[in-house]
Structures are given as C-alpha cells and as structure tokens.
Design a protein around this motif. Structure first.
Motif, mmCIF file in Angstrom:
data_model
loop_
_atom_site.group_PDB
_atom_site.id
_atom_site.type_symbol
_atom_site.label_atom_id
_atom_site.label_comp_id
_atom_site.label_asym_id
_atom_site.label_seq_id
_atom_site.Cartn_x
_atom_site.Cartn_y
_atom_site.Cartn_z
ATOM 1 N N MET A 129 97.189 83.029 -84.346
ATOM 2 C CA MET A 129 95.802 83.241 -84.749
ATOM 3 C C MET A 129 95.464 82.286 -85.872
ATOM 4 N N GLY A 130 94.265 81.722 -85.809
ATOM 5 C CA GLY A 130 93.790 80.828 -86.852
ATOM 6 C C GLY A 130 93.258 81.585 -88.048
ATOM 7 N N ARG A 131 92.731 80.874 -88.970
ATOM 8 C CA ARG A 131 92.162 81.487 -90.172
ATOM 9 C C ARG A 131 90.933 82.308 -89.803
ATOM 10 N N PRO A 132 90.724 83.458 -90.466
ATOM 11 C CA PRO A 132 89.608 84.345 -90.116
ATOM 12 C C PRO A 132 88.276 83.849 -90.663
ATOM 13 N N ILE A 133 87.210 84.268 -90.011
ATOM 14 C CA ILE A 133 85.863 84.066 -90.546
ATOM 15 C C ILE A 133 85.722 85.052 -91.701
ATOM 16 N N VAL A 134 85.374 84.556 -92.871
ATOM 17 C CA VAL A 134 85.375 85.425 -94.053
ATOM 18 C C VAL A 134 83.996 85.658 -94.671
ATOM 19 N N HIS A 135 83.006 84.866 -94.270
ATOM 20 C CA HIS A 135 81.706 85.031 -94.925
ATOM 21 C C HIS A 135 80.635 84.406 -94.040
ATOM 22 N N VAL A 136 79.483 85.003 -94.018
ATOM 23 C CA VAL A 136 78.327 84.486 -93.296
ATOM 24 C C VAL A 136 77.163 84.489 -94.269
ATOM 25 N N GLU A 137 76.357 83.444 -94.267
ATOM 26 C CA GLU A 137 75.170 83.409 -95.114
ATOM 27 C C GLU A 137 73.936 83.195 -94.257
ATOM 28 N N VAL A 138 72.864 83.838 -94.642
ATOM 29 C CA VAL A 138 71.559 83.639 -94.020
ATOM 30 C C VAL A 138 70.650 83.128 -95.135
ATOM 31 N N ILE A 139 70.180 81.907 -94.986
ATOM 32 C CA ILE A 139 69.408 81.254 -96.041
ATOM 33 C C ILE A 139 68.032 80.879 -95.484
ATOM 34 N N GLY A 140 67.005 81.056 -96.277
ATOM 35 C CA GLY A 140 65.659 80.666 -95.876
ATOM 36 C C GLY A 140 64.750 80.572 -97.079
ATOM 37 N N PRO A 141 63.526 80.080 -96.872
ATOM 38 C CA PRO A 141 62.614 79.867 -97.989
ATOM 39 C C PRO A 141 62.033 81.148 -98.584
ATOM 40 N N ASP A 142 62.127 82.279 -97.878
ATOM 41 C CA ASP A 142 61.610 83.556 -98.375
ATOM 42 C C ASP A 142 62.716 84.606 -98.276
ATOM 43 N N PRO A 143 63.668 84.597 -99.229
ATOM 44 C CA PRO A 143 64.812 85.504 -99.136
ATOM 45 C C PRO A 143 64.429 86.987 -99.126
ATOM 46 N N GLU A 144 63.363 87.340 -99.815
ATOM 47 C CA GLU A 144 62.945 88.749 -99.821
ATOM 48 C C GLU A 144 62.535 89.172 -98.410
ATOM 49 N N ARG A 145 61.814 88.321 -97.706
ATOM 50 C CA ARG A 145 61.421 88.636 -96.328
ATOM 51 C C ARG A 145 62.658 88.762 -95.436
ATOM 52 N N LEU A 146 63.643 87.895 -95.634
ATOM 53 C CA LEU A 146 64.877 87.983 -94.852
ATOM 54 C C LEU A 146 65.622 89.281 -95.154
ATOM 55 N N ARG A 147 65.679 89.686 -96.428
ATOM 56 C CA ARG A 147 66.352 90.953 -96.769
ATOM 57 C C ARG A 147 65.637 92.130 -96.119
ATOM 58 N N ARG A 148 64.308 92.118 -96.110
ATOM 59 C CA ARG A 148 63.561 93.203 -95.446
ATOM 60 C C ARG A 148 63.829 93.204 -93.943
ATOM 61 N N PHE A 149 63.812 92.027 -93.310
ATOM 62 C CA PHE A 149 64.056 91.904 -91.872
ATOM 63 C C PHE A 149 65.429 92.462 -91.504
ATOM 64 N N TYR A 150 66.480 91.997 -92.162
ATOM 65 C CA TYR A 150 67.838 92.452 -91.839
ATOM 66 C C TYR A 150 68.076 93.895 -92.256
ATOM 67 N N GLY A 151 67.435 94.326 -93.319
ATOM 68 C CA GLY A 151 67.547 95.730 -93.712
ATOM 69 C C GLY A 151 66.948 96.641 -92.656
ATOM 70 N N ALA A 152 65.770 96.273 -92.140
ATOM 71 C CA ALA A 152 65.116 97.097 -91.110
ATOM 72 C C ALA A 152 65.828 97.004 -89.771
ATOM 73 N N LEU A 153 66.354 95.822 -89.423
ATOM 74 C CA LEU A 153 66.978 95.639 -88.114
ATOM 75 C C LEU A 153 68.392 96.196 -88.056
ATOM 76 N N PHE A 154 69.201 95.952 -89.091
ATOM 77 C CA PHE A 154 70.614 96.335 -89.064
ATOM 78 C C PHE A 154 71.021 97.348 -90.140
ATOM 79 N N GLY A 155 70.084 97.752 -90.995
ATOM 80 C CA GLY A 155 70.438 98.688 -92.052
ATOM 81 C C GLY A 155 71.220 98.054 -93.188
ATOM 82 N N TRP A 156 71.144 96.736 -93.323
ATOM 83 C CA TRP A 156 71.877 96.045 -94.380
ATOM 84 C C TRP A 156 71.197 96.285 -95.720
ATOM 85 N N ASP A 157 71.964 96.767 -96.679
ATOM 86 C CA ASP A 157 71.486 96.953 -98.046
ATOM 87 C C ASP A 157 71.940 95.738 -98.837
ATOM 88 N N ALA A 158 71.023 94.909 -99.269
ATOM 89 C CA ALA A 158 71.382 93.653 -99.919
ATOM 90 C C ALA A 158 70.479 93.399 -101.122
#
Length: 126
Positions: A1-30
């Motif tokens: 087995m190779g090295r594991p995936i350890v981190h994912v980032e979602v970056i965009g010009p309106d981070p608050e909108r992205l946090r709301r989107f992912y919070g509503a879609l997946f329940g992510w608290d960020a």
C-alpha cells in the motif's frame, strides 16, 4: 500500500459560502479560524473539517485515457447519491456527471461542482 491521502482542501473566493454549502450538504461543521499558511488561504477564513472517528484512511484511484480530461476529485460517502445531487443543486451546486454505477453494480457515483466550481464526487450504495 502506498502513502495514504491525509488531507483535502476546498478553496474558493467566498469561503463562508463554501462552509454553508458543505455544512448543509454533508453536515460538516467547519468554523473559521484554523491555522493555515497565508499562501493557502486568508488565515481568518480557513476552517478544518474533522473526520468522523470511525472513518478510515481514504483510498485513491488513478485512471483515465483518451477522451478523459485531467482532473482531481475527492469523493464524499452519502446514503443516496441521486438525492445528494438534487440537494447540491438546490444549494447552488452544479451537476457535472449524473449518477453512474461501477461495473460490479455495488456503488453509485456522481460529480458536482460546488458554488466556487470545485469538482466534488458523491459515492454511495445503489
């Protein structure tokens, strides 16, 4: 087995909108304010999404071929891929690839773009 995936980032010009989107879609608290290098994000806008304690390491795949555009995508496990696609679109996402199943027929996948245009995969049972 190779090295594991350890981190994912979602970056965009309106981070608050992205946090709301992912919070509503997946329940992510960020909540914003996590430590980050300034070249990655405005420090006051960056947030960590803590994994579920039962989540294991993420697997990866490499493929493509003639006719496939280059891209990287992370997949989020959901209970109902079609319902999650509809919810993502209601939240301001865009359908990129409609629900497909793998060759064995055990997993359904779809691709959406978040409000910033980032490609996101959805995966779950048929």
């Amino acid at each position: 087995m190779g090295r594991p995936i350890v981190h994912v980032e979602v970056i965009g010009p309106d981070p608050e909108r992205l946090r709301r989107f992912y919070g509503a879609l997946f329940g992510w608290d960020a909540p914003a304010g996590a430590p980050v290098a300034p070249a990655v994000s405005e420090p006051s806008s960056y947030a960590f999404v803590e994994p579920d304690p039962s989540a294991g390491a993420a697997a990866g795949g490499i493929g493509g071929g003639p006719g496939f555009g280059a891209h990287t995508v992370f997949y989020v496990g959901v209970d109902d891929v079609a319902a999650s696609v509809r919810h993502a679109v209601e939240l301001g996402g865009t359908l990129v690839m409609d629900v497909q199943r793998n060759e064995d027929g055990f997993v359904a996948v779809a691709h959406i773009a978040d409000p910033a245009g980032n490609l996101v995969g959805l995966a779950g049972p048929l």
